[in-house]
Design an enzyme around this catalytic site. Structure first.
Site, PDB file in Angstrom:
ATOM      1  N   GLU A   1       0.881  -1.476  -0.083  1.00  0.00           N
ATOM      2  CA  GLU A   1      -0.210  -0.223  -0.537  1.00  0.00           C
ATOM      3  C   GLU A   1       0.699   1.180   0.332  1.00  0.00           C
ATOM      4  OE1 GLU A   1      -2.016  -3.211   2.944  1.00  0.00           O
ATOM      5  OE2 GLU A   1       0.381  -2.523   2.225  1.00  0.00           O
TER       6      GLU A   1
ATOM      7  N   CYS B   1      -2.444  -4.350   7.233  1.00  0.00           N
ATOM      8  CA  CYS B   1      -2.415  -4.486   8.757  1.00  0.00           C
ATOM      9  C   CYS B   1      -2.574  -3.123   9.676  1.00  0.00           C
ATOM     10  CB  CYS B   1      -0.650  -4.728   9.289  1.00  0.00           C
ATOM     11  SG  CYS B   1       0.471  -2.833   8.058  1.00  0.00           S
TER      12      CYS B   1
ATOM     13  N   CYS C   1      -0.587   0.532   7.871  1.00  0.00           N
ATOM     14  CA  CYS C   1      -0.898   0.465   5.754  1.00  0.00           C
ATOM     15  C   CYS C   1      -2.445   1.061   6.586  1.00  0.00           C
ATOM     16  CB  CYS C   1      -1.141  -0.756   5.502  1.00  0.00           C
ATOM     17  SG  CYS C   1       0.712  -1.250   4.966  1.00  0.00           S
TER      18      CYS C   1
ATOM     19  N   TRP D   1      23.003 -37.766 -13.108  1.00  0.00           N
ATOM     20  CA  TRP D   1      22.554 -36.537 -13.297  1.00  0.00           C
ATOM     21  C   TRP D   1      22.111 -36.959 -14.008  1.00  0.00           C
ATOM     22  CZ3 TRP D   1      22.560 -32.381 -11.275  1.00  0.00           C
ATOM     23  CH2 TRP D   1      23.713 -31.820 -10.077  1.00  0.00           C
TER      24      TRP D   1
ATOM     25  N   ARG E   1      14.314 -23.321  -5.804  1.00  0.00           N
ATOM     26  CA  ARG E   1      15.076 -22.634  -4.002  1.00  0.00           C
ATOM     27  C   ARG E   1      15.115 -22.237  -3.745  1.00  0.00           C
ATOM     28  NH1 ARG E   1      20.681 -26.381  -4.920  1.00  0.00           N
ATOM     29  NH2 ARG E   1      19.801 -28.996  -5.321  1.00  0.00           N
TER      30      ARG E   1
ATOM     31  N   THR F   1      21.716 -39.189   2.772  1.00  0.00           N
ATOM     32  CA  THR F   1      22.035 -38.295   1.465  1.00  0.00           C
ATOM     33  C   THR F   1      23.451 -37.422   1.863  1.00  0.00           C
ATOM     34  OG1 THR F   1      19.580 -38.277   0.819  1.00  0.00           O
ATOM     35  CG2 THR F   1      20.915 -36.897   0.548  1.00  0.00           C
TER      36      THR F   1
ATOM     37  N   ASP G   1      26.219 -37.939  -0.781  1.00  0.00           N
ATOM     38  CA  ASP G   1      26.443 -36.836  -1.812  1.00  0.00           C
ATOM     39  C   ASP G   1      26.695 -35.964  -1.681  1.00  0.00           C
ATOM     40  OD1 ASP G   1      24.350 -38.552  -3.186  1.00  0.00           O
ATOM     41  OD2 ASP G   1      22.734 -37.211  -3.238  1.00  0.00           O
TER      42      ASP G   1
ATOM     43  N   GLY H   1      16.728 -38.085   0.191  1.00  0.00           N
ATOM     44  CA  GLY H   1      16.991 -39.338  -0.485  1.00  0.00           C
ATOM     45  C   GLY H   1      15.280 -39.931  -0.034  1.00  0.00           C
TER      46      GLY H   1
ATOM     47  N   THR I   1      13.463 -40.887   3.729  1.00  0.00           N
ATOM     48  CA  THR I   1      13.262 -39.691   3.881  1.00  0.00           C
ATOM     49  C   THR I   1      11.697 -38.810   3.012  1.00  0.00           C
ATOM     50  OG1 THR I   1      14.987 -38.303   4.364  1.00  0.00           O
ATOM     51  CG2 THR I   1      13.656 -37.192   4.596  1.00  0.00           C
TER      52      THR I   1
END
Length: 321
Positions: free
Chosen positions: A46, A71, A80, A171, A185, A197, A201, A263, A266
């Site tokens: 706003e 808010c 706001c 891959w 991400r 993992t 990895d 992995g 999980t």
């Protein structure tokens, strides 16, 4: 409101734990101002919209369209709702009520008590979907959970590993999907893997291929120790293997959204418990013929797109809809 939604979406990944909000100001059928919440701790939508109006006198005859109620409390910025009243905007059209404890309709009540006409529920479903992370966090006291993995065309997500086997990259998907994964991400608060993992990895779990902040990185471990020196040295934090305990700690840390990258063990623990909101499956076009089978996907129909002979399927938990 559709334009306000477009603007609000620009804040994804930058405003958490606040919600994404967009605002548009209309005078005599013409947009004269617009804005969105751009960064946590910064001005709200706003404020940007009002500041963008060149002739502030027009505000006295304008309508404010905003995806979430203004808010009404002092946080990192002033309320706001007070600004809308002070600028004498006579009408506000609102997408969603903010059901978080600090607001929960108080912004709308303040506008109404000060004579501002309010209309609520406009494109409410779209506004709610945009802020599904925020609403899940406040309604269920846990992060919005996204399960993600890559699998081959014949359904394998990893090679069979022997104890002491050196780390190798296997891959499955094309470069474009790896870029998409890093974009994802950048949009979420945190990312999680299991301890095996982490050991096998040595994952970075950053969005190094895409601009923006990297998520907080967590490892679920049986020997849970918040001060685990090996994990901290690698830039990770520990979580217990108990899902309820882990999610409670993430809620306490104000983690609003979580990617679980595996992995298999999980991932399947979250699936069995029904603790997931989205499932994002990246499928390559190669066939391995053997390996670690990927988790079983739900029977519901996914949203699917094909990219460079690879496939992206996004499932939404039917029990959460």
């Amino acid at each position: 409101m559709e334009r306000a939604l477009q603007l609000a979406a620009l804040g994804l990944g930058s405003v958490q734990p606040n919600p994404m909000v967009g605002a548009v100001i209309v005078y005599q059928g013409r947009i004269i101002g617009e804005g969105w919440h751009q960064k946590y701790g910064g001005a709200h939508a706003e404020v940007f919209a009002i500041n963008s109006v060149q002739n502030k006198e027009l505000l006295k005859e304008a309508t404010l369209y905003v995806t979430l109620e203004p808010c009404s409390h002092f946080g990192k910025t002033p309320p706001c709702a007070d600004l809308v009243v002070r600028m004498q905007i006579p009408r506000a059209v609102i997408g969603n009520i903010d059901h978080s404890e600090q607001v929960n309709g108080a912004g709308i009540r303040k506008l109404q008590e000060c004579g501002t006409e309010t209309v609520t529920g406009v494109l409410a479903a779209q506004c709610s979907w945009l802020n599904r992370r925020f609403f899940t966090f406040h309604a269920q006291n846990r992060p919005y959970i996204i399960l993600k993995w890559a699998e081959t065309a014949d359904g394998y997500m990893d090679v069979e590993r022997n104890a002491g086997q050196p780390v190798e990259n296997y891959w499955i998907t094309c470069e474009a999907l790896r870029l998409l994964n890093h974009k994802w991400r950048s949009e979420e608060d945190a990312i999680l893997v299991g301890y095996n993992t982490f050991l096998n990895d040595k994952p970075q779990l950053t969005n190094r291929l895409y601009a923006g902040k990297s998520p907080k990185r967590y490892v679920m471990t049986q020997s849970f120790n918040k001060e685990d020196s090996a994990l901290k040295a690698a830039g990770f934090e520990a979580l217990p293997e108990s899902l309820n305990e882990a999610l409670a700690l993430l809620f306490e840390a104000k983690v609003q959204s979580l990617i679980v990258e595996g992995g298999k063990t999980t991932l399947e623990r979250f699936i069995r418990a029904g603790l997931w909101d989205e499932m994002r499956v990246l499928q390559g076009n190669s066939c391995w013929g053997k390996g670690v089978a990927a988790p079983v996907k739900p029977a519901c129909c996914p949203d699917t797109v094909h990219i460079e002979n690879n496939q992206v399927s996004i499932f939404y938990n039917p029990e959460k809809q």
